[in-house]
Scaffold this active site. Structure first.
Site, PDB file in Angstrom:
ATOM      1  N   HIS A 188       0.278   3.742  -4.812  1.00 60.42           N
ATOM      2  CA  HIS A 188       1.102   3.122  -3.771  1.00 60.42           C
ATOM      3  C   HIS A 188       2.519   2.832  -4.245  1.00 60.42           C
ATOM      4  O   HIS A 188       3.193   1.961  -3.705  1.00 60.42           O
ATOM      5  CB  HIS A 188       0.418   1.847  -3.243  1.00 60.42           C
ATOM      6  N   THR A 197     -10.186  -4.976  -5.798  1.00 56.27           N
ATOM      7  CA  THR A 197      -9.704  -4.343  -4.556  1.00 56.27           C
ATOM      8  C   THR A 197     -10.693  -4.584  -3.428  1.00 56.27           C
ATOM      9  O   THR A 197     -11.912  -4.539  -3.651  1.00 56.27           O
ATOM     10  CB  THR A 197      -9.434  -2.836  -4.730  1.00 56.27           C
ATOM     11  N   ARG A 253       9.700 -10.296  -3.840  1.00 50.50           N
ATOM     12  CA  ARG A 253       8.431  -9.997  -4.528  1.00 50.50           C
ATOM     13  C   ARG A 253       8.692  -9.391  -5.909  1.00 50.50           C
ATOM     14  O   ARG A 253       7.972  -9.677  -6.868  1.00 50.50           O
ATOM     15  CB  ARG A 253       7.587  -9.058  -3.669  1.00 50.50           C
ATOM     16  N   ASN A 293      -1.632  -1.081  -7.280  1.00 48.79           N
ATOM     17  CA  ASN A 293      -0.649  -2.153  -7.388  1.00 48.79           C
ATOM     18  C   ASN A 293       0.756  -1.601  -7.601  1.00 48.79           C
ATOM     19  O   ASN A 293       0.941  -0.556  -8.232  1.00 48.79           O
ATOM     20  CB  ASN A 293      -1.022  -3.099  -8.535  1.00 48.79           C
ATOM     21  N   VAL A 294       1.727  -2.365  -7.102  1.00 43.82           N
ATOM     22  CA  VAL A 294       3.125  -1.942  -7.224  1.00 43.82           C
ATOM     23  C   VAL A 294       3.845  -2.753  -8.304  1.00 43.82           C
ATOM     24  O   VAL A 294       5.057  -2.654  -8.449  1.00 43.82           O
ATOM     25  CB  VAL A 294       3.850  -2.050  -5.858  1.00 43.82           C
ATOM     26  N   CYS A 330      16.454   6.489  -2.031  1.00 47.76           N
ATOM     27  CA  CYS A 330      17.154   6.593  -0.746  1.00 47.76           C
ATOM     28  C   CYS A 330      16.148   6.820   0.393  1.00 47.76           C
ATOM     29  O   CYS A 330      15.240   7.643   0.269  1.00 47.76           O
ATOM     30  CB  CYS A 330      18.142   7.749  -0.798  1.00 47.76           C
TER      31      CYS A 330
END
Ligand code: BJW
Ligand code: ZN
Length: 257
Positions: A121, A196, A72, A104-105, A129
């Site tokens: 998000h 959304t 992605r 959104n990422v 980690c």
């Protein structure tokens, strides 16, 4: 989207001084980044969130989850901001107190010219980690996107597997980002919600905070959502068309967009 609705939304935007733009996956759909819940194209139609987007899924099969997110990330890297992202940047240029809050990422708001958004998000571009939270460098980008399973890198500090820097189901949202989002929604004089489904909490409460405190909410979405009930105006259509039209409606005299 009809003329009177667009004109009313344009008036609300032109009168605002500290708007919030609250975005979801539909914002990037026209850039070719898939949404989650759209009936034909949503990621959750093809993939099971329980197997990919929970801490338990990562513990059970880190290579499956890491490979999926790397695929992605490569997809987003190849995508370009669309006219909707550029319209959000134009709103921010016109109204510098605009706060962009995104679920959104991807990184398309920034690449579309807006300031860094409040990220509820997380990001595909901030791995860390899984054990000690130490930030990890992004793996070198190969010309070919990875397909399928891929072992995650090991943390430079403690050797545990590195995980994607996103917020999975069952995880708390980043405290500072959620506080900033709620504060901005509480003091805004217009909330523009874009693309959304407003089904995922607590993010979906951000527009409700604004509505509860009296700010008008304008929604851009081709379909109905649970937010329809609190919206002053619903603009039914794709963000890449509606947002530039909204900017033109708000500031008809402006040139250069
Ligand atoms: C267009 C368009 C175009 C198309 N133009 N528009 C209250 C009630 C019920 C459940 C809960 C609750 N509170 C918490 C929960 C549980 C859960 C939840 O909400 N579940 C529901 C789904 C039932 N929430 C959580 O688990 C959250 N954490 C939490 O609550 O923690 C509590 C806690 C506290 C303290 C300690 C520990 C725990 C975390 C939620 C994390 C969500 N993560 C994801 C994945 C991110 C990583 C990844 O990318 O893989 O975030 S899920 C996914 O959904 C992603 C999105 O950001 C999020 C929202 O989706 P979005 O953006 O709305 O996309 P879609 O696809 O749903 O909608 C797209 C829309 O665009 C549609 O409406 C289209 O019509 C429209 N559209 N094309 C404009 N061109
Ligand atoms: Zn570590």
């Amino acid at each position: 989207m009809t003329g009177p609705e667009l004109a009313e939304a344009g008036r609300l935007l032109a009168a605002a001084t500290r708007p919030v733009v609250f975005t979801g996956a539909g914002m990037s759909a026209e850039s070719g980044v898939p949404t989650f819940r759209d009936a034909r194209t949503g990621l959750w139609q093809r993939y099971d969130p329980a197997e990919l987007a929970t801490p338990a899924a990562f513990r059970a099969d880190p290579a499956l989850v890491w490979g999926w997110y790397e695929g992605r990330r490569h997809g987003v890297r190849r995508a370009e901001p669309n006219a909707g992202h550029r319209a959000v940047a134009a709103i921010q240029a016109r109204l510098p107190e605009t706060v962009v809050i995104t679920q959104n990422v991807d990184d398309l708001h920034e690449r579309g010219g807006a300031a860094a958004p409040v990220r509820l998000h997380g990001s595909l571009f901030a791995p860390r980690c899984a054990a000690c939270d130490h930030p990890a460098p992004l793996p070198d980008d190969t010309p070919e996107p990875p397909a399928g399973r891929l072992d995650p890198p090991a943390c430079a500090r403690c050797a545990a597997p590195v995980r994607p820097g996103v917020v999975w189901f069952g995880e708390a949202l980043p405290e500072a980002a959620l506080a900033a989002a709620v504060e901005a929604a509480a003091r805004c004089d217009l909330l523009l919600t874009v693309g959304t489904s407003a089904l995922v909490h607590p993010a979906a409460e951000v527009p409700l905070v604004a509505a509860r405190l009296g700010a008008p909410v304008v929604q851009v979405n081709p379909v109905e959502t649970p937010l329809d009930a609190v919206c002053a105006v619903n603009l039914r259509g794709p963000a890449g068309e509606v947002l530039p039209a909204l900017v033109r409606a708000a500031w008809p005299g402006d040139v250069g967009r």
